[in-house]
Design an enzyme around this catalytic site. Sequence first.
Site, PDB file in Angstrom:
ATOM      1  N   GLU A  79     -45.869  -5.899 -30.776  1.00 47.66           N
ATOM      2  CA  GLU A  79     -46.590  -4.628 -30.746  1.00 47.66           C
ATOM      3  C   GLU A  79     -47.819  -4.780 -29.850  1.00 47.66           C
ATOM      4  OE1 GLU A  79     -46.793  -2.891 -34.900  1.00 47.66           O
ATOM      5  OE2 GLU A  79     -45.848  -4.832 -35.301  1.00 47.66           O
ATOM      6  N   GLU A  83     -51.295 -11.974 -32.709  1.00 48.77           N
ATOM      7  CA  GLU A  83     -50.910 -10.714 -33.352  1.00 48.77           C
ATOM      8  C   GLU A  83     -49.859  -9.959 -32.540  1.00 48.77           C
ATOM      9  OE1 GLU A  83     -51.889  -9.062 -36.297  1.00 48.77           O
ATOM     10  OE2 GLU A  83     -52.577 -11.063 -36.840  1.00 48.77           O
ATOM     11  N   GLU A 138     -44.143 -10.047 -46.578  1.00 53.09           N
ATOM     12  CA  GLU A 138     -44.353 -10.526 -45.203  1.00 53.09           C
ATOM     13  C   GLU A 138     -44.302 -12.039 -45.180  1.00 53.09           C
ATOM     14  OE1 GLU A 138     -47.842  -9.377 -42.974  1.00 53.09           O
ATOM     15  OE2 GLU A 138     -47.868  -7.380 -43.869  1.00 53.09           O
ATOM     16  N   LYS A 163     -51.655  -4.101 -30.948  1.00 53.91           N
ATOM     17  CA  LYS A 163     -52.345  -4.953 -31.915  1.00 53.91           C
ATOM     18  C   LYS A 163     -53.338  -5.845 -31.169  1.00 53.91           C
ATOM     19  CE  LYS A 163     -50.479  -5.917 -35.747  1.00 53.91           C
ATOM     20  NZ  LYS A 163     -49.736  -6.452 -36.909  1.00 53.91           N
TER      21      LYS A 163
END
Length: 322
Positions: free
Chosen positions: A295, A303, A243, A298
Site C-alpha cells: 500500500e 509499512e 494480523e 502508508k
Amino acid sequence: MEELMADAGGEGIGVNYGTKGNNLPTPEQVVGLYKSRNIGKLRLFDPNPNVLNALHGSGIQVIVGTVNGDVQRLATDASFAESWVQTNIVPHAGSVTFRCVSIGNEIIPSDVAQYIAPAMQNVDRALKAAQVTAPVSTAVSMSVMGPSPRPSVGVFSDVAAPTMSAVISFLAANNYPLLLNAYPYYAYDPKYMKLDYVLLNSTTVIVHDGNLGYTNMLHAMVDTVYTAMEKVGGQKVEVVLSETGWPWGGGPAVATVEYAKIHNNNAVRLAANPNGTPKRPGKGLETYLFAMFNENLKNEGIEQHYGLYYPDMNEVYHVDFP
C-alpha cells in the site's frame, strides 16, 4: 474449501485487505483474487461499501472494523451505534458472512481505550436488535502485555489491564473471541533468539516452559495472551490471530522476500494444524496474514512492503494456501 468458507468461525486462514493505496485493483478484482487462491477469510479495517458490495455472494467470511475515530461516539451514543449497524452491516448481512465486527484497531492502551468496552456493548446490542449474528470484538497488539518472559507468566500491563479486564469480561459473557495482532518480526532480537524460532521454521522445541514446549514464537505470543486472559476471567475466550506477517523490504537486513515467504508459509501451516497452540491444543489457530497488497499511501519503509501481491496482482512471493 467450501466447508471452510461456510463455517462462520473456527480454524482457517485469511488475509488482511488494506486499501491505503492509490493504485490498487478494483474490489471486484480483489475478491476474484481471493477466490482464485481459495482464501476463505478476509479482514477489512473499515466498512468500505464498495468492498462489501463486491463480497456479496462470495462465500468469503469477513472481519469488518470500525474506524478508530468512531469508537468514542459508538460508546457514548447508542443511537449512533444503531445507525452505524443499519448503514454499514444490515445492507450486506444477507449476502456477506460477517465473521466478526472489530471495534477499532490497536486502541489499547490509549487515551480513548476506556471507550472500547462500552462501544462493543452498544454495537452488540444494535446487531442483535437488527437480527444480525456476528461476534463483536476489538483488535489488540502485543503492546497490551506487561513483562512476560514466558507464556506461563503472561500478564496485561498495568496501563492496559483495566480496559482489558472489561473487554475480556464482555467477550467471556458472550463467547466471543479476542482479535490479536502479533508479529514475531518486531520481537526478534538476534542476541537472544534463533531466527528459525521467529520465522516459525523450527521443528524442534526451542523454548521450554514447564510441561509445554515451543517450536515457534507465534504460538508463544498467543499462549502468553491466553495466560493473561485467564487471570481476568477469560479462561474460555479464544484468540483469533487477526494480523501476522513479515516485511519483505524497506527496513533492516531481515526484511527480505525469502524470510517473508518462509514466515508466512509457516503461519499458514500452523493455522491449518488442528493441534493448535501448546496451551490450547485441539483446535487450529484462525490466522489472518498481513497483507494482500503493498500500500503506497502508508508510511515509507517496511509499512509499504508487507504485501503478498503487487498492486498489479502479480505475486511478490508465493504462499501455499490450503
